[in-house]
Motif scaffolding. Structure first.
Motif, PDB file in Angstrom:
ATOM      1  N   MET A  46       0.829  -1.200   0.000  1.00  0.00           N
ATOM      2  CA  MET A  46       0.000   0.000   0.000  1.00  0.00           C
ATOM      3  C   MET A  46       0.869   1.257   0.000  1.00  0.00           C
ATOM      4  O   MET A  46       1.822   1.362   0.769  1.00  0.00           O
ATOM      5  CB  MET A  46      -0.915   0.018   1.227  1.00  0.00           C
ATOM      6  N   ASN A  47       0.545   2.171  -0.898  1.00  0.00           N
ATOM      7  CA  ASN A  47       1.219   3.470  -0.914  1.00  0.00           C
ATOM      8  C   ASN A  47       0.737   4.309   0.257  1.00  0.00           C
ATOM      9  O   ASN A  47      -0.373   4.131   0.762  1.00  0.00           O
ATOM     10  CB  ASN A  47       0.912   4.219  -2.212  1.00  0.00           C
ATOM     11  N   ILE A  48       1.592   5.254   0.666  1.00  0.00           N
ATOM     12  CA  ILE A  48       1.169   6.254   1.625  1.00  0.00           C
ATOM     13  C   ILE A  48       1.706   7.595   1.142  1.00  0.00           C
ATOM     14  O   ILE A  48       2.910   7.766   0.973  1.00  0.00           O
ATOM     15  CB  ILE A  48       1.641   5.923   3.059  1.00  0.00           C
ATOM     16  N   PHE A  49       0.826   8.510   0.832  1.00  0.00           N
ATOM     17  CA  PHE A  49       1.190   9.765   0.190  1.00  0.00           C
ATOM     18  C   PHE A  49       1.918   9.445  -1.121  1.00  0.00           C
ATOM     19  O   PHE A  49       1.410   8.711  -1.943  1.00  0.00           O
ATOM     20  CB  PHE A  49       2.025  10.644   1.131  1.00  0.00           C
ATOM     21  N   ASP A  50       3.145   9.944  -1.291  1.00  0.00           N
ATOM     22  CA  ASP A  50       3.886   9.675  -2.523  1.00  0.00           C
ATOM     23  C   ASP A  50       4.882   8.528  -2.360  1.00  0.00           C
ATOM     24  O   ASP A  50       5.717   8.292  -3.225  1.00  0.00           O
ATOM     25  CB  ASP A  50       4.625  10.941  -2.976  1.00  0.00           C
ATOM     26  N   LYS A  51       4.808   7.806  -1.255  1.00  0.00           N
ATOM     27  CA  LYS A  51       5.768   6.735  -0.962  1.00  0.00           C
ATOM     28  C   LYS A  51       5.144   5.392  -1.301  1.00  0.00           C
ATOM     29  O   LYS A  51       4.025   5.087  -0.871  1.00  0.00           O
ATOM     30  CB  LYS A  51       6.183   6.777   0.509  1.00  0.00           C
ATOM     31  N   ALA A  52       5.889   4.579  -2.063  1.00  0.00           N
ATOM     32  CA  ALA A  52       5.388   3.275  -2.493  1.00  0.00           C
ATOM     33  C   ALA A  52       6.408   2.190  -2.148  1.00  0.00           C
ATOM     34  O   ALA A  52       7.612   2.400  -2.275  1.00  0.00           O
ATOM     35  CB  ALA A  52       5.131   3.273  -3.995  1.00  0.00           C
ATOM     36  N   PRO A  53       5.940   1.016  -1.706  1.00  0.00           N
ATOM     37  CA  PRO A  53       6.863  -0.086  -1.420  1.00  0.00           C
ATOM     38  C   PRO A  53       7.569  -0.570  -2.685  1.00  0.00           C
ATOM     39  O   PRO A  53       6.991  -0.553  -3.767  1.00  0.00           O
ATOM     40  CB  PRO A  53       5.944  -1.179  -0.858  1.00  0.00           C
ATOM     41  N   VAL A  54       8.809  -1.015  -2.521  1.00  0.00           N
ATOM     42  CA  VAL A  54       9.581  -1.607  -3.614  1.00  0.00           C
ATOM     43  C   VAL A  54      10.006  -3.004  -3.153  1.00  0.00           C
ATOM     44  O   VAL A  54      10.848  -3.136  -2.259  1.00  0.00           O
ATOM     45  CB  VAL A  54      10.814  -0.756  -3.977  1.00  0.00           C
ATOM     46  N   VAL A  55       9.416  -4.021  -3.752  1.00  0.00           N
ATOM     47  CA  VAL A  55       9.666  -5.399  -3.353  1.00  0.00           C
ATOM     48  C   VAL A  55      10.278  -6.150  -4.524  1.00  0.00           C
ATOM     49  O   VAL A  55       9.726  -6.154  -5.629  1.00  0.00           O
ATOM     50  CB  VAL A  55       8.365  -6.090  -2.906  1.00  0.00           C
ATOM     51  N   ASP A  56      11.424  -6.786  -4.300  1.00  0.00           N
ATOM     52  CA  ASP A  56      12.080  -7.553  -5.357  1.00  0.00           C
ATOM     53  C   ASP A  56      11.163  -8.680  -5.836  1.00  0.00           C
ATOM     54  O   ASP A  56      10.421  -9.273  -5.047  1.00  0.00           O
ATOM     55  CB  ASP A  56      13.395  -8.143  -4.835  1.00  0.00           C
ATOM     56  N   LYS A  57      11.242  -8.982  -7.116  1.00  0.00           N
ATOM     57  CA  LYS A  57      10.356  -9.993  -7.708  1.00  0.00           C
ATOM     58  C   LYS A  57      10.597 -11.385  -7.126  1.00  0.00           C
ATOM     59  O   LYS A  57       9.725 -12.256  -7.198  1.00  0.00           O
ATOM     60  CB  LYS A  57      10.536 -10.028  -9.227  1.00  0.00           C
ATOM     61  N   ASP A  58      11.788 -11.625  -6.551  1.00  0.00           N
ATOM     62  CA  ASP A  58      12.100 -12.926  -5.971  1.00  0.00           C
ATOM     63  C   ASP A  58      11.861 -12.964  -4.461  1.00  0.00           C
ATOM     64  O   ASP A  58      12.231 -13.948  -3.799  1.00  0.00           O
ATOM     65  CB  ASP A  58      13.556 -13.306  -6.266  1.00  0.00           C
ATOM     66  N   ALA A  59      11.288 -11.923  -3.901  1.00  0.00           N
ATOM     67  CA  ALA A  59      10.939 -11.922  -2.482  1.00  0.00           C
ATOM     68  C   ALA A  59       9.540 -12.502  -2.300  1.00  0.00           C
ATOM     69  O   ALA A  59       8.706 -12.442  -3.202  1.00  0.00           O
ATOM     70  CB  ALA A  59      11.007 -10.503  -1.921  1.00  0.00           C
ATOM     71  N   PHE A  60       9.291 -13.054  -1.115  1.00  0.00           N
ATOM     72  CA  PHE A  60       7.966 -13.591  -0.794  1.00  0.00           C
ATOM     73  C   PHE A  60       7.304 -12.706   0.252  1.00  0.00           C
ATOM     74  O   PHE A  60       7.877 -12.440   1.313  1.00  0.00           O
ATOM     75  CB  PHE A  60       8.069 -15.019  -0.257  1.00  0.00           C
TER      76      PHE A  60
END
Length: 272
Positions: A46-60
């Motif tokens: 979930m984004n908060i304001f202009d901040k967005a999570p960045v999760v590697d494609k190989d992470a669970f």
């Protein structure tokens, strides 16, 4: 949108409105006995304001976990069921091969009483046990945080250090490499053995492999899940003694066999 498109949209709109109206009417007719399903607003990312999570494609990331705002999760890491990583007023960085286990909480501090900016940084190949709380702290590579431990603002856990289960580590405490700290408040207990230091890396590797199994299970379509239910039901009726009398050999379906890479005795040898 052209004339035809608007017409189709209008028809679709009124069909949906009619369906909702019929549902409301049915609920009223059922009186106190009706069940109304509420839409879950849970979002794993979930984004908060202009901040967005960045999760590697190989992470669970487990479906029931919540990663909010300025959070980075590295390659091969795993965020387990019920975890919350909330990077709203500052940032959270999770390195590669790290596991944050079920119901753990990771948060940050915009600043503390001394005015320090306190993001939360978790290094590579770190294990964070179930229901731990990490707040505005730093956990270096290949460190271990036990179940139910709490790390307060400004804490630094150095490489190859261990925080015992249930420990409360006070603000601005530094836990040196190769030591075990525990208690409330946490204090030095003893030095880690070489076997215990090796276990930290082994724990991270085991969880990385286990995460791949959970990721594959969570990615299965509905029809595959139902097919495996039938297989399990059929296999549950197996009677080895009766089968041996008949000379029948029933092999376990490959879908129900635990993958080799999460079994301890078949783990890949560690690099020297």
């Amino acid at each position: 949108m052209g004339t035809l498109g608007r017409a189709i949209y209008t028809v679709g709109f009124w069909i949906r409105e009619t369906g909702q109206a019929l549902d409301r009417l049915g609920c009223r007719l059922q009186g106190n006995h009706y069940f109304q399903e509420q839409l879950s607003r849970h979002r794993t990312l979930m984004n908060i304001f202009d901040k967005a999570p960045v999760v590697d494609k190989d992470a669970f990331v487990a479906p029931s976990a919540s990663i909010v705002g300025n959070v980075q999760v590295g390659r091969g890491s795993s965020i387990w069921y019920g975890c919350v990583l909330r990077g709203d007023v500052n940032s959270i960085h999770v390195g590669s091969g790290t596991n944050i286990q079920d119901n753990s909480l990771v948060h940050v501090a915009k600043s503390n009483l001394s005015g320090k900016v306190l993001p939360t940084t978790i290094g590579d190949n770190v294990t964070v046990g179930h229901s731990a709380v990490l707040h505005g702290c730093t956990v270096e590579d290949e460190a271990f945080v036990g179940m139910g431990a709490t790390l307060l603002d400004g804490v630094v856990v150095e490489k190859h250090a261990m925080v015992a289960a249930g420990a409360l580590v006070r603000q601005n405490t530094r836990i040196p490499a190769g030591e075990v700290w525990g208690g409330n408040p946490a204090k030095f207990l003893r030095k880690l053995t070489d076997e215990e230091i090796a276990f930290i890396s082994e724990s991270a590797a085991n969880y990385s492999n286990l995460a791949q199994v959970h990721a594959a299970e969570n990615a299965k379509p509905f029809d595959e899940i139902e097919f495996e239910k039938v297989l399990r039901k059929k296999f549950a009726r197996k009677d080895e003694e009766y089968d041996s009398m008949l000379g029948v050999v029933r092999e376990t379906p490959p879908e129900l066999i635990l993958p080799d890479n999460i079994l301890r005795d078949k783990a890949a040898p560690k690099e020297k």
